[in-house]
Design a protein around this motif. Structure first.
Motif, short mmCIF file in Angstrom:
data_model
loop_
_atom_site.label_atom_id
_atom_site.label_comp_id
_atom_site.label_asym_id
_atom_site.label_seq_id
_atom_site.Cartn_x
_atom_site.Cartn_y
_atom_site.Cartn_z
N SER A 168 24.01 136.13 -30.40
CA SER A 168 24.04 136.57 -29.80
C SER A 168 23.48 137.48 -28.86
CB SER A 168 24.51 138.29 -30.75
OG SER A 168 24.73 139.34 -29.91
N GLU A 169 22.25 137.47 -28.83
CA GLU A 169 21.41 138.06 -26.98
C GLU A 169 21.05 136.53 -26.45
OE1 GLU A 169 19.48 140.89 -27.16
OE2 GLU A 169 20.04 141.21 -29.57
N LEU A 170 21.48 135.56 -27.33
CA LEU A 170 21.60 134.45 -25.60
C LEU A 170 22.56 134.24 -25.09
CD1 LEU A 170 18.65 132.27 -27.76
CD2 LEU A 170 18.32 133.47 -25.39
N VAL A 171 24.18 134.23 -25.67
CA VAL A 171 25.30 134.71 -25.01
C VAL A 171 25.97 135.60 -24.69
CG1 VAL A 171 27.16 134.53 -26.41
CG2 VAL A 171 25.95 132.39 -27.33
N ARG A 172 24.81 136.48 -25.25
CA ARG A 172 25.30 137.76 -24.00
C ARG A 172 24.55 137.70 -22.39
NH1 ARG A 172 24.58 141.01 -26.62
NH2 ARG A 172 26.77 142.32 -27.22
N ASN A 173 23.08 137.09 -22.52
CA ASN A 173 22.22 136.74 -21.73
C ASN A 173 23.29 135.66 -20.19
OD1 ASN A 173 20.09 138.69 -21.76
ND2 ASN A 173 19.08 137.02 -22.64
N CYS A 174 23.44 134.85 -21.14
CA CYS A 174 24.67 133.79 -20.95
C CYS A 174 25.56 134.35 -20.06
CB CYS A 174 24.81 132.26 -21.78
SG CYS A 174 26.16 131.84 -20.67
N TYR A 175 26.61 135.96 -20.37
CA TYR A 175 27.39 135.73 -19.64
C TYR A 175 27.56 137.01 -18.84
CZ TYR A 175 31.84 138.63 -19.98
OH TYR A 175 33.07 139.45 -19.17
N VAL A 176 25.95 137.53 -18.77
CA VAL A 176 25.90 138.99 -18.22
C VAL A 176 25.03 138.08 -17.13
CG1 VAL A 176 24.48 140.42 -17.98
CG2 VAL A 176 26.43 140.63 -20.37
N HIS A 177 23.68 137.52 -17.55
CA HIS A 177 22.88 136.77 -16.45
C HIS A 177 23.36 136.13 -15.39
CE1 HIS A 177 21.09 140.75 -18.13
NE2 HIS A 177 20.26 140.19 -18.75
N THR A 230 8.82 139.72 -21.81
CA THR A 230 8.10 140.57 -22.55
C THR A 230 9.64 141.47 -22.75
OG1 THR A 230 6.66 139.28 -21.03
CG2 THR A 230 6.24 142.03 -21.38
N ASP A 231 8.64 142.41 -23.76
CA ASP A 231 9.83 143.32 -24.51
C ASP A 231 10.01 144.25 -23.50
OD1 ASP A 231 10.49 141.82 -26.54
OD2 ASP A 231 8.62 142.97 -28.25
N GLY A 232 11.07 144.66 -23.19
CA GLY A 232 11.09 145.64 -22.35
C GLY A 232 11.46 145.68 -21.20
N TYR A 233 11.11 144.16 -20.77
CA TYR A 233 11.74 144.23 -18.98
C TYR A 233 13.08 143.46 -18.99
CZ TYR A 233 11.62 140.97 -15.13
OH TYR A 233 12.03 141.00 -13.35
N SER A 234 13.63 143.97 -18.83
CA SER A 234 15.13 144.15 -18.11
C SER A 234 15.52 144.19 -16.50
CB SER A 234 16.01 144.96 -18.69
OG SER A 234 17.69 144.59 -18.10
N THR A 235 16.02 143.13 -16.23
CA THR A 235 16.40 143.40 -14.43
C THR A 235 18.20 144.40 -14.62
OG1 THR A 235 18.26 141.46 -14.75
CG2 THR A 235 15.44 141.40 -13.51
N GLY A 236 18.44 144.48 -15.87
CA GLY A 236 20.00 145.63 -15.97
C GLY A 236 19.56 146.62 -16.62
#
Ligand SMILES: Nc1ncnc2c1ncn2[C@@H]1O[C@H](COP(=O)(O)OP(=O)(O)OP(=O)(O)O)[C@@H](O)[C@H]1O
Ligand SMILES: [Mg+2]
Lengths: 131, 143
Positions: free
Chosen positions: B54-63, B101-107
């Motif tokens: 779910s995490e990786l598929v969402r990253n694929c879609y969003v980022h 790293t946990d807590g790093y997001s460009t979104g």
């Protein structure tokens, strides 16, 4: 049935919402809005989210749940997540998501019991008021 | 899941799902759940792999602007398991170390997706570049 298709039941000053096995992104956002509106409209003191059926909580769903708890707190209500499945709990820990500021209970029954006793200082997130 | 293709390739079955719309996130999750059940994963392992997917598929879609998910059943010998490949042709990950790293997001996210997914599986391989986009391969063994 609410806009998000997650039923929200009113039991006195408590709102009880039963989530399904799945919480997709769109439903989660609609539900958060709907629930905040109902908390404000009804002046509910507490919200119990029954997540007994929910079998995945990823980081998106976790964020929404924390946001729901924060919004409800700002509106004067406590949120209790009831019935989290143990594989979901294990997975959340590994994701590094401890759901800060969210109260939890083993079941809806436990949650309602918890809510009928005064809040202990330890479970008071961000200084919400005892009543 | 009408447009998922199923092919039989040598040792393990392989299926591919497009990730182009928000509904595909749900379809991907369902497909991975079904695959874990079929492969005989326990409840905790099922939940971990579905969550990682779910995490990786969402990253694929969003980022990554969308891409695809390939589900591969690994069969014995020596071990049974599932391998998921999530790929996109997006911009790639600029700072991979930071992204893990946990807590790093460009979104607007919590930034636990990528690092969390890595902790939830037995094997984690990531290839990323501005030219190739991002491909993540994760494997979890049944036992
Ligand atoms: N497929 C991808 N293509 C491009 N960049 C990516 C991709 N996957 C991850 N990233 C980058 O890595 C960062 C970290 O990803 P991660 O999943 O940990 O956090 P997030 O998606 O921002 O938030 P969330 O906690 O909601 O998943 C992202 O903010 C993004 O910049
Ligand atoms: Mg993410």
């Amino acid at each position: 049935m609410s806009a998000s298709e997650i039923p929200i039941l009113r039991l006195g000053t408590v709102l009880l919402a039963g989530l399904g096995s799945e919480l997709d992104d769109k439903t989660a956002v609609l539900f958060a809005d709907e629930l905040s509106r109902q908390v404000a409209d009804t002046g509910a003191r507490a919200v119990v989210l029954d997540i007994t059926k929910l079998d995945v909580i990823d980081s998106f769903a976790a964020r929404i749940l924390v946001e729901i708890a924060t919004m409800a707190r700002l509106l004067g209500a406590r949120v209790v997540l009831a019935g989290m499945r143990y594989p979901v709990a294990i997975t959340l820990v590994e994701l590094g998501l401890g759901l800060p500021g969210v109260l939890t209970a083993l079941s809806v029954e436990h949650a309602l019991k918890k809510l009928s006793t005064p809040e202990s200082p330890r479970e008071r997130p961000g200084g919400s008021r005892v009543r | 899941m009408s447009d998922s293709r199923v092919a039989t390739a040598g040792e393990g079955r392989v299926s591919s799902l497009p990730i182009r719309a928000e509904d595909d996130l749900l379809a991907a999750r369902h497909a991975v759940r079904a695959a874990t059940l079929e492969a005989g994963f326990g409840l905790v392992a099922q939940t971990k792999l579905v969550t990682a997917a779910s995490e990786l598929v969402r990253n694929c879609y969003v980022h990554g602007g969308g891409g695809k998910l390939v589900i591969e059943h690994l069969v014995p010998p020596p071990r049974a398991g599932l391998r998921l490949t999530i790929s996109d042709q997006g911009p790639g990950i600029g700072d991979l170390e930071a992204a893990l790293t946990d807590g790093y997001s460009t979104g607007a996210g919590l930034g636990h997706g990528l690092g969390g997914a890595r902790r939830l599986v037995d094997e984690f391989h990531l290839d990323t570049s501005p030219e190739r986009g991002t491909t993540v391969v994760i494997t979890r063994w049944v036992n």
